[in-house]
Design an enzyme around this catalytic site. Sequence first.
Site, PDB file in Angstrom:
ATOM      1  N   THR A  34      63.080   7.580  31.544  1.00 33.38           N
ATOM      2  CA  THR A  34      62.116   7.695  32.639  1.00 33.38           C
ATOM      3  C   THR A  34      61.692   6.300  33.100  1.00 33.38           C
ATOM      4  O   THR A  34      61.594   5.392  32.279  1.00 33.38           O
ATOM      5  CB  THR A  34      60.867   8.459  32.148  1.00 33.38           C
ATOM      6  OG1 THR A  34      61.268   9.785  31.789  1.00 33.38           O
ATOM      7  CG2 THR A  34      59.786   8.552  33.218  1.00 33.38           C
ATOM      8  N   SER A  36      61.209   3.250  36.596  1.00 30.62           N
ATOM      9  CA  SER A  36      61.842   2.696  37.792  1.00 30.62           C
ATOM     10  C   SER A  36      63.245   2.168  37.500  1.00 30.62           C
ATOM     11  O   SER A  36      64.121   2.245  38.371  1.00 30.62           O
ATOM     12  CB  SER A  36      60.961   1.589  38.380  1.00 30.62           C
ATOM     13  OG  SER A  36      60.750   0.566  37.428  1.00 30.62           O
ATOM     14  N   LYS A 100      57.285   1.436  24.553  1.00 32.70           N
ATOM     15  CA  LYS A 100      57.598   2.302  25.682  1.00 32.70           C
ATOM     16  C   LYS A 100      56.389   3.208  25.974  1.00 32.70           C
ATOM     17  O   LYS A 100      55.518   3.349  25.157  1.00 32.70           O
ATOM     18  CB  LYS A 100      58.833   3.167  25.377  1.00 32.70           C
ATOM     19  CG  LYS A 100      60.101   2.335  25.294  1.00 32.70           C
ATOM     20  CD  LYS A 100      61.345   3.183  25.064  1.00 32.70           C
ATOM     21  CE  LYS A 100      61.442   4.402  25.909  1.00 32.70           C
ATOM     22  NZ  LYS A 100      61.279   4.154  27.346  1.00 32.70           N
ATOM     23  N   GLY A 101      56.432   3.794  27.161  1.00 34.32           N
ATOM     24  CA  GLY A 101      55.373   4.740  27.512  1.00 34.32           C
ATOM     25  C   GLY A 101      54.557   4.327  28.704  1.00 34.32           C
ATOM     26  O   GLY A 101      53.596   5.012  29.062  1.00 34.32           O
ATOM     27  N   GLY A 102      54.966   3.209  29.352  1.00 29.88           N
ATOM     28  CA  GLY A 102      54.257   2.797  30.560  1.00 29.88           C
ATOM     29  C   GLY A 102      54.262   3.880  31.625  1.00 29.88           C
ATOM     30  O   GLY A 102      53.361   3.961  32.449  1.00 29.88           O
ATOM     31  N   GLU A 109      60.626  11.008  25.572  1.00 29.57           N
ATOM     32  CA  GLU A 109      61.635   9.946  25.422  1.00 29.57           C
ATOM     33  C   GLU A 109      62.055   9.830  23.958  1.00 29.57           C
ATOM     34  O   GLU A 109      63.245   9.694  23.648  1.00 29.57           O
ATOM     35  CB  GLU A 109      61.074   8.618  25.925  1.00 29.57           C
ATOM     36  CG  GLU A 109      60.893   8.596  27.446  1.00 29.57           C
ATOM     37  CD  GLU A 109      60.167   7.376  27.964  1.00 29.57           C
ATOM     38  OE1 GLU A 109      60.268   7.119  29.169  1.00 29.57           O
ATOM     39  OE2 GLU A 109      59.496   6.680  27.182  1.00 29.57           O
ATOM     40  N   LYS A 127      61.097  -8.072  30.215  1.00 39.26           N
ATOM     41  CA  LYS A 127      60.732  -7.155  29.124  1.00 39.26           C
ATOM     42  C   LYS A 127      61.038  -7.730  27.728  1.00 39.26           C
ATOM     43  O   LYS A 127      60.622  -7.159  26.723  1.00 39.26           O
ATOM     44  CB  LYS A 127      61.492  -5.831  29.281  1.00 39.26           C
ATOM     45  CG  LYS A 127      61.352  -5.162  30.638  1.00 39.26           C
ATOM     46  CD  LYS A 127      59.936  -4.808  30.980  1.00 39.26           C
ATOM     47  CE  LYS A 127      59.766  -4.082  32.298  1.00 39.26           C
ATOM     48  NZ  LYS A 127      60.394  -2.793  32.392  1.00 39.26           N
TER      49      LYS A 127
HETATM   50  C1  5RP Z   1      58.247   5.441  30.587  1.00 39.97           C
HETATM   51  C2  5RP Z   1      58.864   4.284  29.886  1.00 39.97           C
HETATM   52  C3  5RP Z   1      59.660   3.348  30.716  1.00 39.97           C
HETATM   53  O1  5RP Z   1      60.941   3.254  30.172  1.00 39.97           O
HETATM   54  C4  5RP Z   1      59.010   1.996  30.704  1.00 39.97           C
HETATM   55  O2  5RP Z   1      57.666   2.135  31.124  1.00 39.97           O
HETATM   56  C5  5RP Z   1      59.741   1.016  31.633  1.00 39.97           C
HETATM   57  O3  5RP Z   1      59.578   1.434  32.945  1.00 39.97           O
HETATM   58  P1  5RP Z   1      60.176   0.646  34.157  1.00 39.97           P
HETATM   59  O4  5RP Z   1      61.666   0.773  34.100  1.00 39.97           O
HETATM   60  O5  5RP Z   1      59.574   1.316  35.370  1.00 39.97           O
HETATM   61  O6  5RP Z   1      59.736  -0.788  34.047  1.00 39.97           O
HETATM   62  O7  5RP Z   1      58.734   4.088  28.707  1.00 39.97           O
HETATM   63  O8  5RP Z   1      57.407   6.166  29.733  1.00 39.97           O
END
Ligand code: 5RP
Length: 229
Positions: A34, A36, A100-102, A109, A127
């Site tokens: 999940t 972007s 993770k979990g943003g 996940e 990251k």
């Molecule tokens: C969602 C997640 C995403 O993998 C994480 O937040 C990175 O997100 P992005 O690709 O938008 O930077 O853990 O729960």
Amino acid sequence: MTARSTLSQDELKTLVGQAALQYVVPGEIVGVGTGSTVNKFIDALATVKDSIRGAVSSSEASTARLRALGIAVFDANEVASLSVYIDGADEIDGQGYMVKGGGAALTREKIVAALARRFVCIADESKRVKTLGAFPLPVEVIPMAAAQIARRFAALGGQATLRLKNGQPLVTDNGQHILDVRGLAIADPLAFESDVNQWPGVVTVGVFAHQKAQVCLLGTTAGVQTLHF
Ligand code: 5RP
């Protein structure tokens, strides 16, 4: 692959999303994360959709995007194992441990990652970290335990805040809440994950150490770097 030094973060996400196609096994079901960066992967996956059976998805958002692009989505209970799970991260360290979990999808996940033999993390170079914890750590919690869990993080030096959406507590796909914990430096991710997972009311802690990445496709201004852990 080479890249211009002017690539934006969005372009780096596109690069790694496309690069992840090399790990998709023809004829199989792929685990899909999940966020972007994963959205870029889903868009790339749509170009080879006729060569795969479909996907197991880690969120309602990814499920909607997969289905809109004509990719079949299987329930996790229909699948005994997956060759690969492809997902982004908020932080990844030198051992493949992640935060993770943003996007609030950490529980599903982790469930889909646990079905897979290989976790391929796709991320831009922002990251990559030495020590996990600068990004506020997401923790999915049962609402009635939120204050108790926040006090336990305070005892570890962390400041937990309830994640809001439109002024109200964000409700996850699982009907629970998210605490974001600032001020932690997670020196031993395996032990930290095991410990916090034991706290009553914690659904999932956003440290992915037991479900670490085996591969990271890292989008850098010099191109896509492949890291193995
Ligand atoms: C969602 C997640 C995403 O993998 C994480 O937040 C990175 O997100 P992005 O690709 O938008 O930077 O853990 O729960």
